[in-house]
Design a protein around this motif. Structure first.
Motif, PDB file in Angstrom:
ATOM      1  N   ASP A  67      39.016  32.108  13.507  1.00 34.94           N
ATOM      2  CA  ASP A  67      39.313  30.559  14.255  1.00 34.94           C
ATOM      3  C   ASP A  67      38.699  29.600  12.598  1.00 34.94           C
ATOM      4  OD1 ASP A  67      36.778  31.458  13.053  1.00 34.94           O
ATOM      5  OD2 ASP A  67      35.587  31.379  15.020  1.00 34.94           O
ATOM      6  N   ARG A  68      38.906  30.426  11.818  1.00 34.08           N
ATOM      7  CA  ARG A  68      38.699  29.358  10.557  1.00 34.08           C
ATOM      8  C   ARG A  68      39.532  28.260   9.727  1.00 34.08           C
ATOM      9  NH1 ARG A  68      38.156  33.290   5.781  1.00 34.08           N
ATOM     10  NH2 ARG A  68      36.673  34.037   6.591  1.00 34.08           N
ATOM     11  N   CYS A  69      40.487  28.548  10.641  1.00 40.63           N
ATOM     12  CA  CYS A  69      41.089  27.278  10.053  1.00 40.63           C
ATOM     13  C   CYS A  69      41.928  25.844  10.980  1.00 40.63           C
ATOM     14  CB  CYS A  69      43.361  28.357  10.110  1.00 40.63           C
ATOM     15  SG  CYS A  69      42.929  29.160   8.781  1.00 40.63           S
ATOM     16  N   PRO A  70      42.335  25.087  11.277  1.00 36.79           N
ATOM     17  CA  PRO A  70      42.665  23.960  12.322  1.00 36.79           C
ATOM     18  C   PRO A  70      43.879  24.435  13.138  1.00 36.79           C
ATOM     19  CG  PRO A  70      43.168  22.954   9.833  1.00 36.79           C
ATOM     20  CD  PRO A  70      42.514  25.082   9.287  1.00 36.79           C
ATOM     21  N   LEU A  71      44.544  25.239  13.273  1.00 32.34           N
ATOM     22  CA  LEU A  71      45.530  25.070  14.388  1.00 32.34           C
ATOM     23  C   LEU A  71      45.902  26.209  14.330  1.00 32.34           C
ATOM     24  CD1 LEU A  71      48.273  22.226  11.875  1.00 32.34           C
ATOM     25  CD2 LEU A  71      46.588  22.033  13.871  1.00 32.34           C
ATOM     26  N   LYS A  72      46.652  26.702  15.343  1.00 32.03           N
ATOM     27  CA  LYS A  72      46.672  28.220  16.042  1.00 32.03           C
ATOM     28  C   LYS A  72      47.661  29.211  14.753  1.00 32.03           C
ATOM     29  CE  LYS A  72      46.644  27.665  20.224  1.00 32.03           C
ATOM     30  NZ  LYS A  72      47.240  27.320  21.558  1.00 32.03           N
ATOM     31  N   ALA A  73      48.336  27.772  14.763  1.00 26.73           N
ATOM     32  CA  ALA A  73      49.481  28.652  13.943  1.00 26.73           C
ATOM     33  C   ALA A  73      49.076  29.184  12.535  1.00 26.73           C
ATOM     34  CB  ALA A  73      51.146  27.346  13.401  1.00 26.73           C
ATOM     35  N   GLN A  74      48.434  28.311  11.780  1.00 24.34           N
ATOM     36  CA  GLN A  74      47.456  28.593  10.653  1.00 24.34           C
ATOM     37  C   GLN A  74      46.554  29.550  10.466  1.00 24.34           C
ATOM     38  OE1 GLN A  74      45.003  25.308   9.653  1.00 24.34           O
ATOM     39  NE2 GLN A  74      47.724  24.048   8.695  1.00 24.34           N
ATOM     40  N   ASN A  75      46.590  30.107  12.155  1.00 29.46           N
ATOM     41  CA  ASN A  75      45.031  31.270  12.366  1.00 29.46           C
ATOM     42  C   ASN A  75      45.787  32.078  12.327  1.00 29.46           C
ATOM     43  OD1 ASN A  75      42.175  30.081  11.807  1.00 29.46           O
ATOM     44  ND2 ASN A  75      42.549  29.237  13.950  1.00 29.46           N
TER      45      ASN A  75
END
Length: 352
Positions: free
Chosen positions: A225-233
């Motif tokens: 959950d460290r990235c702002p977007l779902k695809a990035q995580n």
């Protein structure tokens, strides 16, 4: 011409003009009075006059129609009334809805406003386009584009073709921003057996993963959950799996010098308890392990004794591994004692 004659001539001209003006005014008054008596017809131009008459004819008091929700039928098709997602419309919704709060109003103190002209209802999302009838109708339309599920794709075959299981959540709530920070969380599960690692590589992999490994299902669960977007995580978790896999395959020179005391978890095949158990079982079956010239029959019996066929053997193995690898807790010691008594066919007893 004498001056007297000039004066007479000027006087006559002025008198004539005055008489003519008087006569014109009297004749105009007579014509106006006669026109009022006879009602002269007006000039009507074809086309223009008809438009003016039509405009004057259509000027009437318009009757305000009642709201649409008062004229709706009980058995109407709601999918045609609200087909897609859009803002709340008070005149279409056939049930009472209230939202908001009125402040500083004596006659309506604390009363929640109704749906008519309520801007608060327009700010929040609604699910009036996702009723069971909508979903059923959409599924029926999508069935034409779907293909039947493959007959052979069941059970373990699904896990083999689709080794990763990704879990995400979407949230919808009343706020000035419909984006929820919890929606960026991504969880990925996969079976360690699908990685096809060696024993040493698997031991490293599980050591790097830590408590994210479930020994019962042989699964690893990674959450980001460290990235702002779902695809990035999701991409970050894929990167983690790649790094963990390749790092576990690396073999250092000092790994060849590892002894049994250096291992974080002692395997069953290298434990002294297994060797002692095999010796005891061999002695009860009159098999001499130290004898180098074992017959094929004795070798087969020895393999059967060490094949964990007996339930007592399995229980003893699990209790020993729990005691050695997970610590000497009161429960592990009690289980170890009971497994030994059961293996030796001794009655259970309690120490007071």
């Amino acid at each position: 011409m004498t001056s007297l004659t000039v004066k007479k001539h000027a006087f006559c001209s002025r008198f004539f003009v005055a008489c003519s003006r008087l006569q014109y005014s009297s004749s105009a008054e007579k014509v106006q009075e006669q026109g009022q008596k006879e009602n002269f017809r007006q000039l009507k131009i074809v086309g223009v006059h008809e438009i003016k008459e039509r405009i004057q004819r259509t000027k009437f008091q318009r009757v305000r129609q009642p709201p649409r929700h008062l004229k709706m039928k009980v058995d109407q098709d709601w999918t045609n009334v609200w087909p897609t997602a859009h803002s709340f419309k008070w005149s279409v919704v056939p049930f009472p809805v209230r939202q908001g709060h009125v402040k500083n109003l004596a006659e309506n103190e604390g009363m929640i406003p109704e749906k008519y002209g309520n801007l608060e209802l327009m700010k929040i999302p609604n699910f009036l386009h996702l009723t069971p009838i909508h979903i059923k109708k959409q599924c029926q339309a999508l069935k034409e584009l779907c293909t039947p599920w493959p007959e052979g794709l069941v059970g373990n075959e699904i896990n083999r073709l689709f080794p990763l299981e990704s879990q995400t959540n979407d949230y919808c709530f009343a706020s000035n921003n419909i984006r929820d920070p919890r929606a960026r969380n991504v969880t990925v599960k996969f079976n360690v057996g699908n990685l096809k690692l060696t024993k040493a590589a698997k031991r490293k992999f599980l050591h790097l993963v830590g408590d994210r490994y479930d020994s019962v299902n042989n699964e690893v669960t990674l959450t980001s959950d460290r990235c702002p977007l779902k695809a990035q995580n999701f991409d970050y978790i894929m990167y983690l799996i790649t790094v963990l896999y390749h790092e576990s395959l690396v073999k250092e020179p000092w790994e060849d010098e590892i002894t049994l005391e250096d291992m974080s978890k002692i395997p069953w095949k290298l434990s002294s308890s297994r060797k002692n158990l095999v010796k005891m079982l061999a002695a009860t079956n009159n098999i001499n392990i130290k004898d180098e010239n074992l017959t094929e029959e004795d070798q087969e019996k020895l393999k059967q004794l060490d094949s964990e066929v007996d339930e007592k053997y399995k229980t003893y193995k699990s209790t020993v591994l729990n005691l050695v690898n997970r610590g000497e807790t009161e429960k592990n010691i009690e289980n170890y004692k009971n497994s030994v008594l059961e293996l030796m066919n001794l009655p259970k007893f309690e120490v007071h």
